[in-house]
Design a protein around this motif. Sequence first.
Motif, PDB file in Angstrom:
ATOM      1  N   LEU A  87       0.754  -1.078   0.000  1.00 18.93           N
ATOM      2  CA  LEU A  87      -0.065   0.070   0.021  1.00 18.93           C
ATOM      3  C   LEU A  87       0.754   1.177   0.040  1.00 18.93           C
ATOM      4  CD1 LEU A  87      -3.058  -0.450   2.326  1.00 18.93           C
ATOM      5  CD2 LEU A  87      -2.966   0.320   0.153  1.00 18.93           C
ATOM      6  N   GLU A  88       1.951   1.364   0.518  1.00 12.28           N
ATOM      7  CA  GLU A  88       2.848   2.371   0.738  1.00 12.28           C
ATOM      8  C   GLU A  88       3.093   2.624  -0.538  1.00 12.28           C
ATOM      9  OE1 GLU A  88       6.837   3.783   3.318  1.00 12.28           O
ATOM     10  OE2 GLU A  88       5.818   1.897   3.460  1.00 12.28           O
ATOM     11  N   ASP A  89       3.532   1.826  -1.439  1.00  9.57           N
ATOM     12  CA  ASP A  89       3.611   2.111  -2.768  1.00  9.57           C
ATOM     13  C   ASP A  89       2.827   2.358  -3.659  1.00  9.57           C
ATOM     14  OD1 ASP A  89       6.509   1.876  -2.111  1.00  9.57           O
ATOM     15  OD2 ASP A  89       6.849   0.099  -3.205  1.00  9.57           O
ATOM     16  N   PHE A  90       1.825   1.566  -3.583  1.00 11.67           N
ATOM     17  CA  PHE A  90       0.544   1.853  -4.049  1.00 11.67           C
ATOM     18  C   PHE A  90      -0.123   3.144  -3.907  1.00 11.67           C
ATOM     19  CE2 PHE A  90      -3.869   1.417  -4.596  1.00 11.67           C
ATOM     20  CZ  PHE A  90      -3.925   0.986  -6.104  1.00 11.67           C
ATOM     21  N   ARG A  91       0.132   3.714  -2.709  1.00  5.08           N
ATOM     22  CA  ARG A  91      -0.607   4.990  -2.426  1.00  5.08           C
ATOM     23  C   ARG A  91      -0.208   6.035  -3.333  1.00  5.08           C
ATOM     24  NH1 ARG A  91       1.020   6.690   2.029  1.00  5.08           N
ATOM     25  NH2 ARG A  91       1.854   4.789   3.050  1.00  5.08           N
ATOM     26  N   LYS A  92       1.221   6.042  -3.300  1.00  6.55           N
ATOM     27  CA  LYS A  92       1.884   6.986  -4.231  1.00  6.55           C
ATOM     28  C   LYS A  92       1.329   6.982  -5.591  1.00  6.55           C
ATOM     29  CE  LYS A  92       6.093   6.349  -1.569  1.00  6.55           C
ATOM     30  NZ  LYS A  92       7.198   5.774  -1.556  1.00  6.55           N
ATOM     31  N   GLU A  93       1.430   5.944  -6.347  1.00  5.55           N
ATOM     32  CA  GLU A  93       0.811   5.754  -7.570  1.00  5.55           C
ATOM     33  C   GLU A  93      -0.596   6.029  -7.671  1.00  5.55           C
ATOM     34  OE1 GLU A  93       1.229   2.478 -11.025  1.00  5.55           O
ATOM     35  OE2 GLU A  93       2.133   2.159  -9.232  1.00  5.55           O
ATOM     36  N   PHE A  94      -1.167   5.615  -6.783  1.00  4.44           N
ATOM     37  CA  PHE A  94      -2.665   5.915  -6.736  1.00  4.44           C
ATOM     38  C   PHE A  94      -3.065   7.354  -6.617  1.00  4.44           C
ATOM     39  CE2 PHE A  94      -6.992   6.198  -5.225  1.00  4.44           C
ATOM     40  CZ  PHE A  94      -7.667   5.140  -5.944  1.00  4.44           C
ATOM     41  N   GLN A  95      -2.291   8.004  -5.901  1.00  2.00           N
ATOM     42  CA  GLN A  95      -2.440   9.469  -5.721  1.00  2.00           C
ATOM     43  C   GLN A  95      -2.021  10.275  -6.963  1.00  2.00           C
ATOM     44  OE1 GLN A  95      -0.592  10.936  -2.233  1.00  2.00           O
ATOM     45  NE2 GLN A  95      -2.208   9.735  -1.006  1.00  2.00           N
ATOM     46  N   GLU A  96      -1.335   9.583  -7.626  1.00  5.38           N
ATOM     47  CA  GLU A  96      -0.806  10.355  -8.887  1.00  5.38           C
ATOM     48  C   GLU A  96      -1.771  10.132 -10.082  1.00  5.38           C
ATOM     49  OE1 GLU A  96       3.155   9.163 -10.210  1.00  5.38           O
ATOM     50  OE2 GLU A  96       4.024   9.886  -8.337  1.00  5.38           O
ATOM     51  N   GLN A  97      -2.336   9.174  -9.770  1.00  2.55           N
ATOM     52  CA  GLN A  97      -3.243   8.939 -11.017  1.00  2.55           C
ATOM     53  C   GLN A  97      -4.604   9.165 -10.499  1.00  2.55           C
ATOM     54  OE1 GLN A  97      -3.248   4.710 -11.676  1.00  2.55           O
ATOM     55  NE2 GLN A  97      -1.165   4.643 -12.222  1.00  2.55           N
TER      56      GLN A  97
END
Length: 164
Positions: A87-97
């Motif tokens: 999630l930590e990594d996913f969050r960054k990506e998700f927030q970007e998208q």
Amino acid sequence: MAKKTNDSQGPVSSSATKTPEEASPRRMVLRVRQGEAKKRLSSLMRAEEGEKRAVSVKRSKTKQKKKGAKVDPNMPKKPPTAFFYFLEDFRKEFQEQNPDVKTMQKVGKAGGEKWKTLSYEGKVKYYDIAMKKRAEFDEAMSEYIERKESGEGDETEDDEDYDI
DNA sequence: GACGTGATTGTTCTT
DNA sequence: AAGAACAATCACGTC
């Protein structure tokens, strides 16, 4: 960090012999535990948890925020699981998208879905981190226990600020 | 202003 | 064997 070149591929590349499905991450992760400290941990943990449990009835419906938990700065908290690291990594990506989406609830949901779609190879990466983290956690716990057994009321320094 | 809530899965402990 | 509890994060609601 590079020493894991040959043995690390166990989970990933050995897929030829064992399929990823058979090598359930859970199994592999489960292998790491079992330490002398564990034993002590169980007894101590039982006592400590017992205290908390007795006092706490939390878990009303959701929110498992422990409230009555003693404030033991020395007591290491449960390390995040592989999913959390993901999630930590996913969050960054998700927030970007999805800059519009800021609530973790959405991210958590999306992450959960993606997590399921992740391949074993993709997950094993996080599992490895979580595993290592747990090892540290066990060690930290063991130390914490020792300290506690040694002298619980000693507490020399907590956060006292030395003027020096 | 501060706290709890909500959502996700994983790991561990407890019985 | 199965269930319960807790781990991190952040916007929002409530008082």
